[in-house]
Design an enzyme around this catalytic site. Sequence first.
Site, short mmCIF file in Angstrom:
data_model
loop_
_atom_site.label_atom_id
_atom_site.label_comp_id
_atom_site.label_asym_id
_atom_site.label_seq_id
_atom_site.Cartn_x
_atom_site.Cartn_y
_atom_site.Cartn_z
N CYS A 104 -7.77 1.56 3.55
CA CYS A 104 -7.71 2.40 2.36
C CYS A 104 -7.44 3.82 2.81
CB CYS A 104 -9.02 2.34 1.56
SG CYS A 104 -9.03 3.51 0.17
N MET A 318 -2.22 4.92 -3.92
CA MET A 318 -3.04 4.57 -2.78
C MET A 318 -2.62 5.41 -1.58
SD MET A 318 -1.73 1.99 -4.74
CE MET A 318 -0.74 0.82 -3.82
#
Length: 394
Positions: A104, A318
């Site tokens: 992430c 993201m």
Amino acid sequence: MAHAPQIRIPATYIRGGTSKGVFFRLKDLPEAAQVPGVARDALLMRVIGSPDPYGKQIDGMGGATSSTSKTVIVAKSSRPDHDVDYLFGQVSIDRAFVDWSGNCGNLSAAVGPFAISGGLIDPDRVPDNGIAIVRIWQANIGKTIIAHVPMTNGAVQETGDFELDGVTFPAAEVQLEFMDPAAEEEGAEGAMFPTGNVVDDLDVPGVGTLKATMINAGIPTIFVNADAIGYTGTELQDAINSDDAALKKFETIRAHGALRMGLIKNLDEIAKRQHTPKVAFVAWPTAYAASSGKRVDAGDVDLLVRAMSMGKLHHAMMGTAAVAIATAAAIPGTLVNLAAGGGERNAVRFGHPSGTLRVGAEATQANGEWTVKKAVMSRSARVLMEGWVRVPSE
């Protein structure tokens, strides 16, 4: 009958970039969860509140979106020239599943601050004032991230005037360098372009043959042109997330792209790989109103990008997909590069549903192979709550 009390585990709830997650020090986890396996996955799912057939994660720390159903485990690193190991777990909302297949990028911004505050960094490497350089080993994908963490009077600085579209309030800037970001994925042998091409014809049953750039950088990502799938690149979440047919179309594209990239061996395997690869669509600059109502003019950006995460259109972008965008933009001929106008470039500003973001990367070519030394972007991070998270002892 008597019921066992809950156990409590030291944890910190942190916003990193446009995501939120529950952070743990490895040594604070119950012994059975200090190693990969069923016990660890079960613990993290219970912390987040999954699986939840209602899709709300009411009985846990998750926020019922891909951006808020996240966990992080950090430990001192035994690797040379690294300070900490960082492991990311993307928790499925409605299924009993934790996806460990990728990083992430947003929560990467919070790893350095968490490690410093948690006593995981050698004090000699942390200045009282200035910038602390935290060398992070991203264990999911086997890559190095360098975090530049601001320090004030011996503490991590969290407040500041750095603004990030998709985050309501300003905070301190954390610059991230994703070193050698081409992901080393099983089946792809570490190739930035696993097919060997910067653009391929991707056959997708029920959709057609799409031009696609399939890249392993930051996170495996499949880029297609917006107009080829009936979009303009100005879409906000509701335009796609409320359309079941559209969601199925994107999942079909994702499955066939993953197969072509060598990430799965058959289409059935895609159900066990929710976090990767990502699917994104690109378009030439066009004016639109972001989700906050802020106007983004065509002249404000080099291109438009929308990306899918865990089966839904992401509310912003993201962080790992931003690395993929930066890398692909730096390589002439990719769909991302062409949408930005083509040619050589080491930075782009792209429009996403919440606003804009600037990312950079420098690409070089040798013997026909492209390499990128690093991709750079800025995020912010802020501790929201710290103490203990409680879970039933079973």
